[in-house]
Design an enzyme around this catalytic site. Sequence first.
Site, mmCIF file in Angstrom:
data_model
loop_
_atom_site.group_PDB
_atom_site.id
_atom_site.type_symbol
_atom_site.label_atom_id
_atom_site.label_comp_id
_atom_site.label_asym_id
_atom_site.label_seq_id
_atom_site.Cartn_x
_atom_site.Cartn_y
_atom_site.Cartn_z
ATOM 1 C CG HIS A 277 -1.951 -1.043 1.244
ATOM 2 N ND1 HIS A 277 -2.805 -1.280 0.189
ATOM 3 C CD2 HIS A 277 -2.257 -1.959 2.195
ATOM 4 C CE1 HIS A 277 -3.606 -2.300 0.493
ATOM 5 N NE2 HIS A 277 -3.278 -2.728 1.700
ATOM 6 N N GLY B 219 -1.955 2.016 4.796
ATOM 7 C CA GLY B 219 -2.278 0.625 5.061
ATOM 8 C C GLY B 219 -1.192 -0.153 5.769
ATOM 9 C CG ASP C 150 -2.963 -8.540 1.440
ATOM 10 O OD1 ASP C 150 -4.009 -7.957 1.782
ATOM 11 O OD2 ASP C 150 -1.981 -8.682 2.181
ATOM 12 C CG HIS D 156 -6.407 -5.176 2.594
ATOM 13 N ND1 HIS D 156 -6.067 -6.206 3.448
ATOM 14 C CD2 HIS D 156 -7.311 -4.408 3.256
ATOM 15 C CE1 HIS D 156 -6.740 -6.066 4.580
ATOM 16 N NE2 HIS D 156 -7.498 -4.990 4.490
ATOM 17 C CG ASP E 223 -5.066 -9.925 4.405
ATOM 18 O OD1 ASP E 223 -4.810 -10.587 3.380
ATOM 19 O OD2 ASP E 223 -4.925 -8.691 4.462
ATOM 20 C CE1 TYR F 89 -2.581 -6.904 9.507
ATOM 21 C CE2 TYR F 89 -4.279 -7.619 7.968
ATOM 22 C CZ TYR F 89 -3.139 -6.887 8.245
ATOM 23 O OH TYR F 89 -2.546 -6.153 7.253
#
Length: 385
Positions: free
Chosen positions: A135, A143, A170, A172, A259, A298
């Site tokens: 990010h 991020g 990912d 994201h 994630d 996470y």
Amino acid sequence: MSRKTALIACTDLSGYCYGEQHPFKVQRYRLARDLMDAYGLLNLPAMAEVRPRAVTEPQLLGAHRADYLERLREFSAAEEPRADFRYGLGDVENPVFPGVYDWACLGVSGTLEAARLVAEDGFAAAFNPLGGYHHAQAGRASGFSYLNDAVVAINYLLEQGKTVVYLDLDAHHGDGVQNAFYGDDRVLTISLHESGVYFFPGTGFENETGEGAGRGYSVNIPLLAHTDDALFMKAFDEVAFPLIAAFDPDVLFTQLGADTFRTDPLTRLEVTTHAYSYIMRKLRALEIPWVAVGGGGYDQMNVARAWTIAWGIMNDRELSPRLPARFVELISQLGYPHRMLLDAMHWAEEDDRNRALDAVEKSIAYVRDHIFPVLIGDYGKRYRT
């Protein structure tokens, strides 16, 4: 000649912390290494554990503005808390802590070393779990990412005359990497991620396909909540895999954020180790020189599982689904019950799952119509029929 692989080693990370309440936990890297060790993956005959050389200022300036680097170094050395929201520094998302510049440089140095090992030293695969900060933008943090290690390393690969596929798994969208190479036809960026309609960073839609010489070289598959293994593999098989094979890069660069797992507290996808392992095996089968980095994740235990699976597959090792007893004992001492390492059993309602399926099929159809003709011509036509 044996197939050489490299795992990038890092120094003691105990001095770095985003904050007790921050979801990004530095301890996940130690847990991943402990699990690799418990499976016997740190003493393989053809592997090397390599400590990276430091990234240089000119290398960083190839990806980041000088004023941003100066402010990041200034804040990193400050004794009192600092913030400058113009640069994305000092908010809840991107806290400033002592040594934050050094912390960010560790990730960049490791990824750059992985790229060098593959490009110059003949390694078949090199993995830097401490990388994946996709990010970070040219002039600001974003991020949880302060410096974009992938951009620095891909710039180096381009200087070596290499073509690159950047595959981002990912949850994201890999916006910082896409932005850096949006007009470059030497880098094909592919990102499978949770839809930006309601999810950070709010980008990564199908119509973001590149510009100028790079038109058609940016590929996005936004996924709705409750996208499960079958849908994730469908997106990979029908878009990512044929595009990688057709582009036939000199180097495959993968961001292996964990994630996407259904246990992750920040995301709403429902991927498990089944789809993750499947994709790793397909990538390994391509026999393309492979640079891999970590990324998001996470739920610390499943980060450890994911990256251990990836490292095992890079080294052609089959891992028992039963966790090694000494790792189970270790995490029990740390307060993690054994059940935390199992894939959570929450399933989508039928309507939610059908919406996720419709979204995947819509994205695949868009890519086939707009990207396949650019990158693979007649090969793409077969996929559209």
